[in-house]
Design a protein around this motif. Structure first.
Motif, PDB file in Angstrom:
ATOM      1  N   LEU A   1       0.812  -1.226   0.000  1.00 31.55           N
ATOM      2  CA  LEU A   1       0.000   0.000   0.000  1.00 31.55           C
ATOM      3  C   LEU A   1       0.840   1.269   0.000  1.00 31.55           C
ATOM      4  O   LEU A   1       0.415   2.301  -0.513  1.00 31.55           O
ATOM      5  N   LYS A   2       2.050   1.159   0.570  1.00 30.19           N
ATOM      6  CA  LYS A   2       2.937   2.328   0.601  1.00 30.19           C
ATOM      7  C   LYS A   2       3.112   2.922  -0.794  1.00 30.19           C
ATOM      8  O   LYS A   2       3.140   4.132  -0.971  1.00 30.19           O
ATOM      9  N   ARG A   3       3.227   2.041  -1.771  1.00 32.03           N
ATOM     10  CA  ARG A   3       3.456   2.477  -3.153  1.00 32.03           C
ATOM     11  C   ARG A   3       2.352   3.394  -3.649  1.00 32.03           C
ATOM     12  O   ARG A   3       2.559   4.260  -4.484  1.00 32.03           O
ATOM     13  N   PHE A   4       1.154   3.177  -3.151  1.00 28.06           N
ATOM     14  CA  PHE A   4       0.003   3.911  -3.683  1.00 28.06           C
ATOM     15  C   PHE A   4      -0.498   5.014  -2.752  1.00 28.06           C
ATOM     16  O   PHE A   4      -1.077   5.983  -3.198  1.00 28.06           O
ATOM     17  N   LEU A   5      -0.266   4.824  -1.459  1.00 30.30           N
ATOM     18  CA  LEU A   5      -0.923   5.732  -0.516  1.00 30.30           C
ATOM     19  C   LEU A   5       0.006   6.770   0.099  1.00 30.30           C
ATOM     20  O   LEU A   5      -0.454   7.754   0.672  1.00 30.30           O
ATOM     21  N   VAL A   6       1.319   6.535   0.001  1.00 29.34           N
ATOM     22  CA  VAL A   6       2.239   7.500   0.604  1.00 29.34           C
ATOM     23  C   VAL A   6       2.626   8.516  -0.459  1.00 29.34           C
ATOM     24  O   VAL A   6       3.069   8.151  -1.540  1.00 29.34           O
ATOM     25  N   THR A   7       2.415   9.804  -0.159  1.00 27.61           N
ATOM     26  CA  THR A   7       2.720  10.850  -1.144  1.00 27.61           C
ATOM     27  C   THR A   7       3.858  11.725  -0.626  1.00 27.61           C
ATOM     28  O   THR A   7       4.344  11.525   0.486  1.00 27.61           O
ATOM     29  N   ARG A   8       4.237  12.704  -1.425  1.00 26.19           N
ATOM     30  CA  ARG A   8       5.337  13.588  -1.022  1.00 26.19           C
ATOM     31  C   ARG A   8       4.932  14.485   0.149  1.00 26.19           C
ATOM     32  O   ARG A   8       5.755  14.913   0.936  1.00 26.19           O
ATOM     33  N   ASN A   9       3.662  14.780   0.260  1.00 26.85           N
ATOM     34  CA  ASN A   9       3.217  15.691   1.325  1.00 26.85           C
ATOM     35  C   ASN A   9       3.195  14.981   2.680  1.00 26.85           C
ATOM     36  O   ASN A   9       3.000  13.776   2.736  1.00 26.85           O
ATOM     37  N   PRO A  10       3.352  15.756   3.745  1.00 20.40           N
ATOM     38  CA  PRO A  10       3.160  15.148   5.065  1.00 20.40           C
ATOM     39  C   PRO A  10       1.724  14.623   5.158  1.00 20.40           C
ATOM     40  O   PRO A  10       0.816  15.184   4.528  1.00 20.40           O
TER      41      PRO A  10
END
Ligand SMILES: C[S@@+](CC[C@H](N)C(=O)[O-])C[C@H]1O[C@@H](n2cnc3c(N)ncnc32)[C@H](O)[C@@H]1O
Length: 323
Positions: A150-159
């Motif tokens: 899920l990290k690949r899809f849900l973690v973005t550059r923003n906090p």
């Protein structure tokens, strides 16, 4: 209202995987609780249960606890661009209030409502559109318990501010918390809420909230899973009880269905035979105390930095970070 909406669907909720999960639920006699939110009918029934029995919908003071938590989080989080990642968003009512507080501080917000149910992410998206533009809203369907990328899809550059509202009761904490912790980076925040056992006596507190589960609306909602598989009310009886889970020292309210007569369930070419007297576990809901929340989260590297508990003692909101 826009005529279309884009939803991203992760392979953990592709039909062939959902079918495998359904077969596993029947084989193991333990229903994965995601199957209670599967259809539009179930979504509507769950929303009705939530409206009627959830302190977060019915108790003004509980709502205030959420609002105080949201206000404090909005003050504490200084980022000018913030990604709100709502895991198990449901109808998104809590997210909508949170977004309102965050927005009042004039920052750019991005919102990802995430759930197993496409209907739920659409309802949550619609609620959020009162606060942010559609282009900042990216609904995501997945199974949080089984998807391992899920990290690949849900973690973005923003906090990020990750929300996990009302989710922990329905998962084994040792299964879901590693998944949750993996999505939270050192500068991110987590807002987490849990149904609690009120009072100072854990067992008595759990007993006190049993009627919030053992009631006609909840029976109707949970019975829909079996009814859709052709199991009628006359085939057995639903029963609610309090169980101890030795693996984590917690108590949970469990709903089982006990077959009164032999019954076969067919899913295309797969057949499942249930004998008279056999039991299938339909649902469970762990009840925590604030101390049990803190200890359970800290085992997974998450530290509670502030908490807001409803006066009833039945629900708490926790602001957390990685420790
Ligand atoms: C008790 S509701 C909480 C909804 C919302 N966060 C709230 O507090 O009102 C649980 C939600 O989790 C979703 N859900 C259940 N199992 C899930 C899973 N394995 N992965 C993602 N979402 C799941 C359900 O569809 C449902 O919307």
């Amino acid at each position: 209202m826009n005529a279309t909406a884009r939803i991203t669907i992760h392979s953990s909720q592709f039909p062939e995987q959902v079918r495998r999960d359904l077969l596993a639920s029947l084989r193991n006699r333990r229903v994965n609780h995601k199957f209670h939110y599967d259809s539009l009918k179930q979504t509507q029934k769950w929303l009705a249960v939530h409206e009627a029995h959830s302190p977060a919908r019915r108790d003004e003071n509980c709502l205030t606890a959420y609002d105080r938590a949201f206000l404090a989080a909005a003050k504490k989080i200084k980022a000018s661009q913030l990604h709100i990642l709502s895991l198990g968003c449901g109808g998104g009512q809590k997210d909508r209030r949170l977004l309102g507080h965050l927005n009042a501080r004039g920052r750019t917000l991005f919102y990802t409502p995430c759930d197993v149910s496409p209907a739920m992410v659409l309802v949550a998206r619609q609620a959020a559109l009162a606060v942010l533009p559609a282009k900042n809203c990216s609904p995501f369907v997945c199974d949080l318990a089984t998807a391992d990328d899920l990290k690949r899809f849900l973690v973005t550059r923003n906090p990020a501010l990750v929300t996990f509202f009302g989710m922990i009761p329905n998962f084994e904490p040792q299964q879901i918390l590693p998944q949750l912790a993996a999505l939270i980076r050192p500068k991110d925040w987590l807002l987490f809420s849990a149904n609690l056992a009120p009072g100072h006596h854990y067992a008595a507190g759990v007993k006190q909230v049993l009627p919030q589960y053992d009631n006609a609306l909840t029976r109707d909602w949970l019975g829909t899973f079996l009814a859709d598989l052709g199991v009628g009310r006359g085939d057995g009886r639903m029963r609610f009880r309090i169980a101890d889970d030795a693996s984590n020292g917690l108590k949970r309210i469990a709903a089982d269905f006990r077959f009164a007569r032999p019954r076969r369930i067919n899913i295309e070419n797969d057949a499942f035979e249930f004998r008279a007297g056999e039991i299938i576990q339909l649902f469970f809901s762990y009840r925590y105390t604030p101390g049990r929340v803190r200890r359970t989260l800290s085992r997974h590297g998450l530290e509670v930095s502030a908490e807001w508990i409803a006066d009833s003692g039945e629900e708490g909101v926790f602001l957390c970070r990685r420790n």
